[in-house]
Design a protein around this motif. Structure first.
Motif, PDB file in Angstrom:
ATOM      1  N   GLN A  56      82.883   6.106   4.647  1.00 27.71           N
ATOM      2  CA  GLN A  56      81.750   7.010   4.765  1.00 27.71           C
ATOM      3  C   GLN A  56      80.480   6.313   4.285  1.00 27.71           C
ATOM      4  O   GLN A  56      80.540   5.298   3.584  1.00 27.71           O
ATOM      5  CB  GLN A  56      81.970   8.262   3.921  1.00 27.71           C
ATOM      6  N   ARG A  94      94.520  11.281  12.788  1.00 24.90           N
ATOM      7  CA  ARG A  94      95.057  10.030  12.248  1.00 24.90           C
ATOM      8  C   ARG A  94      94.738  10.021  10.751  1.00 24.90           C
ATOM      9  O   ARG A  94      93.658   9.584  10.334  1.00 24.90           O
ATOM     10  CB  ARG A  94      94.463   8.809  12.959  1.00 24.90           C
ATOM     11  N   ALA A 133      80.960  10.021   8.252  1.00 23.31           N
ATOM     12  CA  ALA A 133      82.060   9.092   8.489  1.00 23.31           C
ATOM     13  C   ALA A 133      81.607   8.063   9.514  1.00 23.31           C
ATOM     14  O   ALA A 133      81.276   8.409  10.649  1.00 23.31           O
ATOM     15  CB  ALA A 133      83.283   9.840   8.994  1.00 23.31           C
ATOM     16  N   ASP A 180      86.236   2.256  20.445  1.00 20.57           N
ATOM     17  CA  ASP A 180      87.051   2.868  19.400  1.00 20.57           C
ATOM     18  C   ASP A 180      88.554   2.857  19.685  1.00 20.57           C
ATOM     19  O   ASP A 180      89.348   3.224  18.809  1.00 20.57           O
ATOM     20  CB  ASP A 180      86.602   4.312  19.173  1.00 20.57           C
ATOM     21  N   ASN A 207      89.953   9.515   1.482  1.00 14.07           N
ATOM     22  CA  ASN A 207      91.186   9.849   2.190  1.00 14.07           C
ATOM     23  C   ASN A 207      91.010  11.148   2.968  1.00 14.07           C
ATOM     24  O   ASN A 207      90.341  12.074   2.492  1.00 14.07           O
ATOM     25  CB  ASN A 207      92.360  10.030   1.215  1.00 14.07           C
ATOM     26  N   ASP A 208      91.598  11.219   4.135  1.00 16.59           N
ATOM     27  CA  ASP A 208      91.610  12.448   4.925  1.00 16.59           C
ATOM     28  C   ASP A 208      93.057  12.722   5.324  1.00 16.59           C
ATOM     29  O   ASP A 208      93.626  12.022   6.163  1.00 16.59           O
ATOM     30  CB  ASP A 208      90.726  12.310   6.160  1.00 16.59           C
ATOM     31  N   ALA A 242      93.297  14.782   9.108  1.00 16.29           N
ATOM     32  CA  ALA A 242      92.802  14.224  10.360  1.00 16.29           C
ATOM     33  C   ALA A 242      93.955  13.958  11.323  1.00 16.29           C
ATOM     34  O   ALA A 242      95.119  13.824  10.916  1.00 16.29           O
ATOM     35  CB  ALA A 242      92.049  12.922  10.097  1.00 16.29           C
ATOM     36  N   CYS A 267      85.003   4.571   0.481  1.00  9.96           N
ATOM     37  CA  CYS A 267      86.205   5.025   1.169  1.00  9.96           C
ATOM     38  C   CYS A 267      86.707   6.345   0.600  1.00  9.96           C
ATOM     39  O   CYS A 267      86.691   6.553  -0.616  1.00  9.96           O
ATOM     40  CB  CYS A 267      87.313   3.976   1.059  1.00  9.96           C
ATOM     41  N   THR A 317      91.459   4.889  14.530  1.00  7.68           N
ATOM     42  CA  THR A 317      91.536   5.387  15.909  1.00  7.68           C
ATOM     43  C   THR A 317      92.681   4.777  16.701  1.00  7.68           C
ATOM     44  O   THR A 317      92.924   5.186  17.836  1.00  7.68           O
ATOM     45  CB  THR A 317      90.215   5.091  16.658  1.00  7.68           C
ATOM     46  N   ARG A 360      86.410   5.447  11.255  1.00  5.98           N
ATOM     47  CA  ARG A 360      87.668   6.161  11.071  1.00  5.98           C
ATOM     48  C   ARG A 360      88.789   5.426  11.798  1.00  5.98           C
ATOM     49  O   ARG A 360      88.540   4.699  12.759  1.00  5.98           O
ATOM     50  CB  ARG A 360      87.576   7.583  11.628  1.00  5.98           C
ATOM     51  N   THR A 405      92.790   6.517   5.090  1.00  4.86           N
ATOM     52  CA  THR A 405      91.580   6.108   4.384  1.00  4.86           C
ATOM     53  C   THR A 405      90.529   5.672   5.403  1.00  4.86           C
ATOM     54  O   THR A 405      90.839   4.939   6.337  1.00  4.86           O
ATOM     55  CB  THR A 405      91.900   4.951   3.424  1.00  4.86           C
ATOM     56  N   PHE A 406      89.291   6.112   5.195  1.00  2.60           N
ATOM     57  CA  PHE A 406      88.218   5.797   6.132  1.00  2.60           C
ATOM     58  C   PHE A 406      86.925   5.534   5.361  1.00  2.60           C
ATOM     59  O   PHE A 406      86.841   5.788   4.150  1.00  2.60           O
ATOM     60  CB  PHE A 406      88.025   6.938   7.137  1.00  2.60           C
TER      61      PHE A 406
END
Length: 379
Positions: free
Chosen positions: A217, A211, A233, A310, A205-206, A209, A203, A238, A236, A214-215
């Motif tokens: 990868q 949104r 990624a 998504d 952080n972005d 983005a 994981c 959504t 993510r 935390t996502f």
């Protein structure tokens, strides 16, 4: 399967969250944190163990306290908590249990799964590091690798957690940090070995983005120490239901969270399970993404899509009248069937005497029908 579990699958007075199932011989053993009823913090109890026959998950047996927290020489007063452990088997046939700890991972070992656990001390050289969490130890070609998140000793930012790898010739350590695998913020490592190689889900952080949050990868490991640095990624945020906290870091920017990756493959379909949002939110859930392709596909090139798409909130597991906070799962297979192991919190809004979460270990059959996973929570 003689008998399936009903949830909570342990007695109503027992709270074992973060429990990972381990199959040793013909029994499934559950090791996890240990919460107390109305405890003022999580993980206050001693480590205990429960087990059941692999073909009779409704017949759980209490194996007793496997390690009293006051046996730790640094915790004689019992004020420190024991956090979620990881367990592996060494070449000597002994069992090794690794627990999170701010001062470094704590190691315990035993010749028996159910008793006589011995405190071996801190097993990772913490020079220049602090606040180590969620160690995961795997064996590759006779060496032992620990993947974990940690802060630098002079870091005061909780989002400075950095994914690192340490190595030892023995499961008992001492593990020595070899390198940082990723820059901060990087947590929740999930290493997967497939016919096409070794991969790491993790994981990040972005903050920029659409949104923010935390996502998950995925990148390929060319060896246990080296990522290709070609991350993709794969999941993510959504949808609004994945919001962790509104206006968390700045006004007008809602923070989302996707974490806790767990991967498996079955009959032409790749599945990547995850937890979304904050456990305190009513939308907190376990969801999954799917991708079609051969088993030896590069996991980064697969067309990962949330199920059913998504932009639809369709949780595999989420809050019910009886249960809330269901997340952080794994999956085991036995006798042709799949089972999802996770923790949930008893929904106790009707009981004003309860002031803290009651996290219960849970297990249910996971039905797999092509792209569709389904679970009927029991208990």
């Amino acid at each position: 399967m003689k008998k399936q579990a009903f949830n909570p699958y342990l007695p109503s007075w027992e709270y074992i969250p973060d429990g990972e199932p381990y199959v040793f011989g013909d029994r499934v053993y559950i090791y996890g944190s240990h919460d107390f009823y109305n405890g003022y913090v999580f993980c206050m109890g001693d480590y205990v163990c429960w087990s059941a026959p692999v073909d009779d998950l409704g017949n759980w047996r209490y194996e007793g306290v496997i390690y009293p927290k006051t046996s730790d020489p640094l915790n004689r007063d019992g004020k420190m908590c024991l956090y979620a452990p990881d367990v592996t088997v060494g070449p000597d046939g002994r069992y090794y249990l690794y627990a999170s700890g701010g001062e470094g991972p704590q190691l315990y070992s035993s010749d028996h799964l159910k008793e006589s656990w011995k405190y071996e001390g801190r097993c990772l050289d913490m020079t220049g590091q602090k606040e180590c969490w969620a160690p995961s130890v795997i064996e590759l070609d006779g060496k032992y690798y620990m993947y974990y998140s940690c802060l630098d000793a002079d870091c005061e930012d909780e989002h400075g957690q950095t994914m690192r790898v340490a190595v030892s010739d023995s499961p008992s350590g001492m593990f020595k940090q070899v390198k940082k695998l990723l820059p901060p913020f990087s947590i929740d490592a999930h290493a997967v070995k497939t016919p096409s190689g070794l991969y790491l889900f993790y994981c990040n952080n972005d903050y920029e983005a659409e949104r923010a949050g935390t996502f998950i990868q995925c990148d390929k490991l060319t060896d246990p120490y080296t990522l290709e640095r070609k991350p993709v990624a794969v999941v993510r945020p959504t949808i609004d239901e994945e919001i962790y906290q509104k206006d968390r870091f700045k006004k007008g920017q809602h923070w989302h969270t996707i974490e806790g990756a767990f991967y498996f493959y079955k009959e032409g379909t790749h599945y990547l399970m995850y937890s979304g949002a904050c456990y305190q939110n009513p939308t907190y859930f376990i969801g999954y993404s799917i991708a079609h392709g051969p088993e030896d596909a590069d996991l980064r090139t697969l067309p990962w899509t949330k199920y059913p798409d998504d932009h639809t909130y369709a949780p595999l597991l989420s809050k019910t009248k009886e249960i809330e906070g269901m997340g952080h799962n794994s999956v085991i297979f036995d006798d042709g069937k799949a089972y999802i192991v996770y923790h949930g919190r008893d929904n106790v809004e009707h009981d004003p005497a309860v002031t803290e979460d009651l996290r219960c270990a849970r297990i249910d059959e996971l039905k797999i029908d092509g792209d569709v996973l389904s679970v009927t929570p029991t208990g």
